[in-house]
Design an enzyme around this catalytic site. Structure first.
Site, short mmCIF file in Angstrom:
data_model
loop_
_atom_site.label_atom_id
_atom_site.label_comp_id
_atom_site.label_asym_id
_atom_site.label_seq_id
_atom_site.Cartn_x
_atom_site.Cartn_y
_atom_site.Cartn_z
N TYR A 101 0.84 -1.19 0.00
CA TYR A 101 0.00 0.00 0.00
C TYR A 101 0.88 1.25 0.00
O TYR A 101 1.94 1.24 -0.61
CB TYR A 101 -1.03 -0.07 1.15
CG TYR A 101 -2.24 0.72 0.74
CD1 TYR A 101 -2.99 0.34 -0.38
CD2 TYR A 101 -2.56 1.90 1.37
CE1 TYR A 101 -4.03 1.12 -0.84
CE2 TYR A 101 -3.61 2.68 0.92
CZ TYR A 101 -4.33 2.29 -0.19
OH TYR A 101 -5.35 3.07 -0.65
N ARG A 154 -7.96 10.47 -8.71
CA ARG A 154 -7.11 11.15 -7.70
C ARG A 154 -6.42 10.07 -6.89
O ARG A 154 -6.86 9.70 -5.82
CB ARG A 154 -7.97 12.07 -6.82
CG ARG A 154 -7.23 13.17 -6.15
CD ARG A 154 -6.38 12.71 -4.96
NE ARG A 154 -7.18 12.46 -3.78
CZ ARG A 154 -7.03 11.40 -2.98
NH1 ARG A 154 -6.13 10.48 -3.23
NH2 ARG A 154 -7.79 11.25 -1.92
N LYS A 172 -5.93 -2.03 -1.45
CA LYS A 172 -6.82 -1.80 -0.30
C LYS A 172 -7.45 -3.11 0.15
O LYS A 172 -7.51 -3.42 1.34
CB LYS A 172 -7.91 -0.82 -0.75
CG LYS A 172 -8.50 -0.01 0.33
CD LYS A 172 -7.77 1.30 0.46
CE LYS A 172 -8.07 1.98 1.76
NZ LYS A 172 -7.55 3.32 1.84
N GLU A 243 -12.99 4.80 -3.40
CA GLU A 243 -11.61 5.12 -3.05
C GLU A 243 -10.92 5.93 -4.14
O GLU A 243 -11.00 5.59 -5.32
CB GLU A 243 -10.85 3.80 -2.85
CG GLU A 243 -9.43 3.96 -2.41
CD GLU A 243 -9.30 4.37 -0.96
OE1 GLU A 243 -10.25 4.19 -0.19
OE2 GLU A 243 -8.24 4.90 -0.59
N ASP A 244 -10.25 7.00 -3.73
CA ASP A 244 -9.44 7.81 -4.63
C ASP A 244 -10.20 8.35 -5.84
O ASP A 244 -9.74 8.31 -6.99
CB ASP A 244 -8.17 7.04 -5.05
CG ASP A 244 -7.12 7.10 -3.94
OD1 ASP A 244 -7.44 7.64 -2.87
OD2 ASP A 244 -6.00 6.63 -4.15
N ASP A 266 -13.22 5.89 2.18
CA ASP A 266 -12.14 5.84 3.15
C ASP A 266 -11.35 7.15 3.20
O ASP A 266 -10.87 7.55 4.25
CB ASP A 266 -11.22 4.66 2.84
CG ASP A 266 -10.20 4.46 3.96
OD1 ASP A 266 -10.63 4.36 5.11
OD2 ASP A 266 -9.00 4.45 3.68
N ASP A 267 -11.20 7.81 2.04
CA ASP A 267 -10.45 9.08 2.03
C ASP A 267 -11.12 10.10 2.94
O ASP A 267 -10.47 10.95 3.53
CB ASP A 267 -10.41 9.68 0.62
CG ASP A 267 -9.66 8.79 -0.33
OD1 ASP A 267 -8.57 8.34 0.03
OD2 ASP A 267 -10.21 8.52 -1.42
N ASN A 416 0.05 11.96 1.06
CA ASN A 416 0.76 10.78 0.54
C ASN A 416 1.02 10.97 -0.95
O ASN A 416 0.29 11.73 -1.59
CB ASN A 416 -0.13 9.53 0.71
CG ASN A 416 -0.25 9.11 2.16
OD1 ASN A 416 0.68 9.25 2.93
ND2 ASN A 416 -1.41 8.61 2.52
#
Ligand code: NAI
Length: 563
Positions: A101, A154, A172, A243-244, A266-267, A416
């Protein structure tokens, strides 16, 4: 639930069996199994054990030089023998987490086209939009319990990675299993390929995605709607994690779908919970109440607003009125501090605008624009959180100014991967003479404090989301609420080593992360029951339900399916 020692009836033989990553055992097939499944000759004669294989793979892994080579090696192993991959991951979490990850998964996404060679998960592309329900209908997916989906727009702080974004759902879900104990056969990574605006990818001859600019607007929304409707119909209890996605879509999609199925982002929510959990642990060390904190945020995007919303709720739970809690946040985005009446405010940002009157008397570095340094100098924050994707933005001047006004500044550079961090842990320690309490997004090497080497706590979502997934799946919760994330944050803070010893680190060590996940899962399931989102059980039954869902990587004996 079947126990790890119960035999499995298997219909596949020979190559077909060895090519099934969930069933393959490599050299660990016993003599009897080699007889029963026509494996003689396909395998070398030595009969090994999972432990031996893991030791051999670990040695091979360590012989690679770069993190990306190690990432590619682990991805190959996952596609060859999943049980073995998870044996490695579960027993070497601290070493493996940064490889499967963040931060390495970032390069994994950027270079995904170089290493893709076997199907894993689903690429649902725009030209195939009419086939989505048909693709999901395959019996191969009957046992799916958890989906992570990204559109690749993203990826971490690296922007649009198109189809390469598939690295994120794969990574993930690996952590759902390695940390949360979710059975790998129940995990489905999905990449929505709606094109990419990344010109380098579009002109790269080996790019594996759909070569088209990104589809946007109504066509984008219709595509996501087709997916979500098909998923909800196919698996009414599934957990669907977004996610993202780009900030402009992430919050919108969450609001649109959170009441229609079990979903979370989750973000936004996982980050919020881990940041809130780390903050609760940190203020336990500083000895200042949550309701007295002043919080400066750099990067009022999806993660930043999620973090502020959860900390604000925790302040309200601790007794502050909502307006008073709100006034304690100073959210700085690309155009400076969010202030009432500012142009281009996004809807999600509006709860965190400061009143004009609150900043009226401030001395500013540059008239007309309130930057982070102005906020730090005037508002004297006790907490500084960075989710801006902009490296180096926590400058020496900003940090020294903060440290002048605050005995134990709490500083979380969360962007990150590592190259995007707002500051390095070593610089923060140096500039605050070792007084800062730090939580970072990416892993950093230990730092010196008072002559001692101190591990850097990673405010890693992995402390939260695998446990949330486990709690949701085990309790068969119907929805995922903010209250469940708050419960996860508090469960994490309760396990902070600093809760017992103020000199100790803020977060539990990563080698205890599976136990953290179980504790988080129990808290989440309990909260789901309390909110009427899951069937009520006794506390003992709830705990057992969670434990029954934790898969340990082990080979089960196989017997040949008759016929
Ligand atoms: P986002 O794109 O929604 O938000 C970034 C925000 O920063 C945007 O509002 C943007 O306008 C703002 N920004 C850009 N340049 C800026 C500047 N110079 N000054 C102030 N603001 C600026 O992205 P998201 O999802 O919020 O993620 C942000 C970062 O946080 C990423 O690097 C991501 O990897 C990291 N992150 C870390 C997590 C963790 O460590 N636990 C979890 C989730 C995200």
């Amino acid at each position: 639930m079947a126990r790890d020692t119960d035999p499995l009836e298997i219909g596949l033989t020979g190559f077909d069996l060895l090519n099934q990553p969930m069933l393959n055992k490599g050299t660990a097939f016993s003599e009897e199994e080699r007889d029963a499944f026509d494996l003689h000759g396909l395998l070398p004669p030595h009969i090994g054990s999972l432990e031996e294989q893991a030791a051999r793979r670990l040695a091979a892994l360590r012989s690679y030089q770069t993190p990306f080579q190690k990432y590619a090696f682990l991805r190959d192993l996952q596609d060859a023998n999943e049980t073995l991959l998870y044996k490695l991951l579960v027993h070497n979490v601290e070493e493996m987490l940064p490889l499967v990850y963040t931060p390495t998964v970032g390069e994994g996404c950027q270079r995904f086209s170089e290493i893709w060679h076997k199907p894993r998960g689903l690429f649902l592309s725009f030209p195939n939009r009419h086939r989505i329900a048909e693709i999901l209908a395959h019996p191969r997916y009957d046992g799916v319990r958890a989906i992570v989906v990204s559109d690749g727009e993203r990826i971490l702080g690296l922007g649009d990675q198109g189809a390469g974004g598939m690295g994120i759902p794969i990574g993930k879900l690996s952590l759902y299993t390695a940390i949360g104990g979710i059975h790998p056969s129940g995990a489905l990574p999905i990449l929505l390929d709606l094109g990419t605006d990344n010109q380098a990818l579009l002109s790269n001859p080996i790019y594996i995605g759909w070569r088209h600019e990104r589809v946007r607007g109504q066509a984008y929304d219709d595509f996501v709607e087709t997916l979500v409707s098909a998923v909800a119909k196919r698996w009414p209890h599934v957990l669907l994690q977004f996610e993202d996605f780009a900030g402009s879509n992430a919050g919108r999609l969450l609001e649109r779908y959170r009441d229609r199925l079990c979903t979370f982002n989750d973000d936004i929510q996982g980050t919020a919970a881990v940041a809130a959990g780390t903050l609760l642990s940190a203020i336990n060390v500083t000895g200042t109440k949550l309701t007295e904190q002043r919080i400066a945020l750099l990067g009022a995007g999806a993660a930043g607003i999620g973090i502020c919303s959860m900390i604000r709720q925790a302040m309200v739970d601790a007794g502050l009125g909502l307006p008073e809690a709100q006034s304690r946040f100073y959210a700085v985005d690309i155009n400076g501090l969010l202030v009432e009446g500012m142009a281009d405010l996004r809807a999600m940002q509006t709860p965190f605008v400061q009143k004009k009157s609150a900043v009226a008397g401030w001395r500013l570095e540059q008239p007309g624009r309130i930057g982070l340094l102005d906020v730090v100098a005037n508002a004297k924050p006790t907490v500084l959180i960075g989710v801006s994707t902009q490296p180096g933005t926590f400058t020496e001047t900003i940090i020294k100014t903060m440290a002048r006004n605050c005995e134990r500044p709490v500083i979380f550079p969360l962007s990150n991967p590592t190259a995007r961090a707002e500051a390095t842990a070593a610089d923060l320690m140096k500039w605050t003479e070792g007084r800062a309490l730090i939580g970072t997004g990416s892993p950093f090497p230990p730092v010196e404090r008072n002559g001692k080497k101190i591990p850097v706590d990673q405010t890693n979502n992995s402390y939260i989301f695998p446990g949330v997934a486990l709690g949701v799946i085990a309790s068969r919760a119907r929805r995922v609420s903010d209250g469940m994330f708050m419960a996860s944050a508090k469960a994490l803070a309760a396990l902070s080593p600093a809760a017992k010893d103020k000199e100790a680190r803020l977060m539990p060590p990563l080698d205890e992360i599976r136990a953290v996940s179980v504790a988080v899962a129990i808290a989440v399931a309990r909260q789901a029951q309390a909110e009427g989102l899951a069937e009520t059980t006794t506390p003992e039954a709830l705990k057992q339900m969670v434990l029954d869902h934790v898969w340990e990587p082990a080979y089960r004996p196989y017997i040949r399916k008759p016929g």
